[in-house]
Design an enzyme around this catalytic site. Structure first.
Site, PDB file in Angstrom:
ATOM      1  N   GLU A 251       0.831  -1.213   0.000  1.00  0.00           N
ATOM      2  CA  GLU A 251       0.000   0.000   0.000  1.00  0.00           C
ATOM      3  C   GLU A 251       0.859   1.254   0.000  1.00  0.00           C
ATOM      4  OE1 GLU A 251      -3.172   0.196  -0.509  1.00  0.00           O
ATOM      5  OE2 GLU A 251      -3.319  -1.986  -0.602  1.00  0.00           O
TER       6      GLU A 251
ATOM      7  N   SER B 161      18.909  -8.127  -9.353  1.00  0.00           N
ATOM      8  CA  SER B 161      17.742  -8.127 -10.240  1.00  0.00           C
ATOM      9  C   SER B 161      17.815  -9.120 -11.397  1.00  0.00           C
ATOM     10  CB  SER B 161      17.521  -6.715 -10.798  1.00  0.00           C
ATOM     11  OG  SER B 161      17.099  -5.844  -9.788  1.00  0.00           O
TER      12      SER B 161
ATOM     13  N   HIS C 233       2.741 -10.073  -9.666  1.00  0.00           N
ATOM     14  CA  HIS C 233       4.177 -10.351  -9.705  1.00  0.00           C
ATOM     15  C   HIS C 233       4.948  -9.275  -8.948  1.00  0.00           C
ATOM     16  CE1 HIS C 233       8.132 -11.528 -11.120  1.00  0.00           C
ATOM     17  NE2 HIS C 233       8.334 -10.283 -11.506  1.00  0.00           N
ATOM     18  N   SER C 234       4.576  -8.046  -9.169  1.00  0.00           N
ATOM     19  CA  SER C 234       5.166  -6.910  -8.458  1.00  0.00           C
ATOM     20  C   SER C 234       4.196  -5.754  -8.583  1.00  0.00           C
ATOM     21  CB  SER C 234       6.532  -6.536  -9.070  1.00  0.00           C
ATOM     22  OG  SER C 234       6.354  -5.925 -10.349  1.00  0.00           O
TER      23      SER C 234
END
Length: 446
Positions: free
Chosen positions: A122, A208, A337-338
């Site tokens: 959030e 990443s 997923h993100s």
């Protein structure tokens, strides 16, 4: 007289040469005859059905029928589980017999991770942090595997293993600091959010690029083997990362070098938006293990006890026998997923709701505890309130902290500042002074 003597010597040499040549021819003739007799004898006694392949590249038998191996030569690899979806132990011999305190710790870590995910997700949606990845639905794979490891074991994560780090004792303040890239961040604000790492907790910093950790883990495990320190290495990755070439390299190196390494695949159904039926045609990831000479198992990733048992045994044998293991934990990624993804574009709400309501690792463990009288509705309400308060306090502290000193951009590469790097540093500060209205340095540590 001398001429006669020379002629006599030459005649003798020629005579001996002729005799030797004739003898050599006779010897070779006898050899050929003997070879023919031997071959004839072998041909008479040889049984081709007893012949074994001598090729160095495989262990096999000869066949005289043309037949291609079918991909479904065996039925699907079974899924090992300890609890059913209602938290009932199926086979008492497989119950890990964990204490009440241990099971409560499992549950509290899983729910704390879930609460942290909701708050940080959030916060990204409100623009407070730049990026986030939730762990919804996969909490059982994190806690079950982390609990089965030794604290000295080295962990290579992908980017959805925050629960492993939490179980090892990574404080909420450090999770928040990393996501906010503030002055308390162990990475000094250099990484994007959720790229955690902790040298003290033997958790290698996440990077990443997908699957780079797999061959790195193989190398680390080989080093651990050579040190002979009774340690193991565990490497986490998703089924999507298993399609990368790095996975092949890591699997093959670890098997041929006989490394104490656990490959832990979280098969959560999707590689971002690509479902498993578009990723591969074989029987998942566990089926690949035998091709590399690795022992493999498929477990119910929503069953924290099954994950715990499989990881514990794999860890024990990896260290004792110096060989890699492949664990495929079947689970489901309930969240996007993100924060850069909208999963409603490629899967239905009903599909997600099924896993959230009917087969969630947290609710399964709660059923188990409730049946034993270890947890009640009052305990649940109290813990949820307390855990949210704890997470919010860490969140607020992180939001108030200053950013790292910009000078840290130039440290940790060279022991002493080299001329080219110093030139870049001077250029940065000239730029900042020239456009200082765009750089609020009061938000950064001095």
């Amino acid at each position: 007289m001398a001429a006669v003597s020379s002629m006599s010597k030459m005649y003798g040499l020629c005579f001996r040469a002729v005799r030797q040549t004739a003898g050599l021819k006779a010897y070779r003739l006898l050899q050929r005859r003997g070879f023919r007799v031997t071959v004839l004898q072998l041909q008479q006694t040889f049984d081709s059905s007893l012949e074994k392949p001598q090729f160095p590249g495989a262990s096999a038998e000869f066949v005289d029928q043309l037949e291609f191996i079918q991909p479904n030569v065996i039925s699907g690899i079974p899924v090992y589980r300890v609890m059913d979806r209602q938290g009932n132990i199926i086979n008492p011999s497989q119950d890990p017999q964990l204490s009440k305190e241990t099971v409560l710790n499992f549950y509290q870590k899983m729910t704390m991770l879930n609460t942290m995910d909701r708050i940080l997700y959030e916060s990204q949606r409100q623009g407070r942090i730049s990026f986030y990845m939730t762990n919804y639905g996969e909490e059982g794979t994190h806690i079950g595997s982390a609990a089965a490891l030794d604290p000295n074991d080295l962990v290579f994560g992908q980017y959805r293993e925050a629960g492993v780090l939490m179980y090892r004792g990574f404080p909420l303040d450090h999770f928040m600091a990393q996501c906010y890239a503030n002055a308390d961040d162990l990475g000094k604000g250099r990484q994007m959010p959720v790229h955690y790492g902790s040298k003290d907790l033997n958790f290698v910093t996440i990077s990443s690029p997908l699957a780079t950790q797999i061959p790195q883990a193989a190398g680390a495990a080989y080093a651990v083997k050579r040190e002979n320190t009774n340690r193991a290495v565990i490497c986490y990755f998703g089924e999507g990362a298993a399609s990368e070439g790095d996975a092949h390299a890591g699997f093959n190196f670890s098997a041929t070098l006989e490394c104490p390494l656990i490959f832990f695949c979280r098969n959560n159904g999707y590689a971002i938006s690509t479902p498993t039926n578009e990723q591969y045609r074989g029987d998942g990831i566990a089926a690949r293990g035998p091709g590399y000479g690795m022992l493999s198992i498929r477990v119910d990733g929503n069953d924290v006890f099954a994950v715990y048992n499989a990881t514990k045994e794999a860890r024990r044998r990896a260290v004792a026998e110096n060989q890699p293991f492949l664990i495929e934990a079947m689970t489901y990624r309930i969240g996007h997923h993100s924060t850069s993804d909208d999963s409603s574009a490629y899967r239905s709400v009903d599909e997600v709701n099924y896993w959230d309501k009917q087969d969630h690792p947290i609710s399964r463990l709660r059923h188990y505890m409730t049946a034993r009288g270890w947890w009640s509705e009052d305990d649940e309400r109290s813990w949820r309130k307390q855990s949210r308060k704890t997470v919010m306090e860490a969140f607020e502290r992180a939001e108030r902290r200053l950013k790292p000193n910009p000078e840290l951009l130039f440290t940790d590469v060279y022991q002493e500042m080299i001329p080219s790097l110093n030139k870049q540093r001077e250029s940065l500060w000239r730029h900042v002074q020239q456009y200082k209205e765009n750089y609020p340095l009061d938000l950064y540590e001095k």
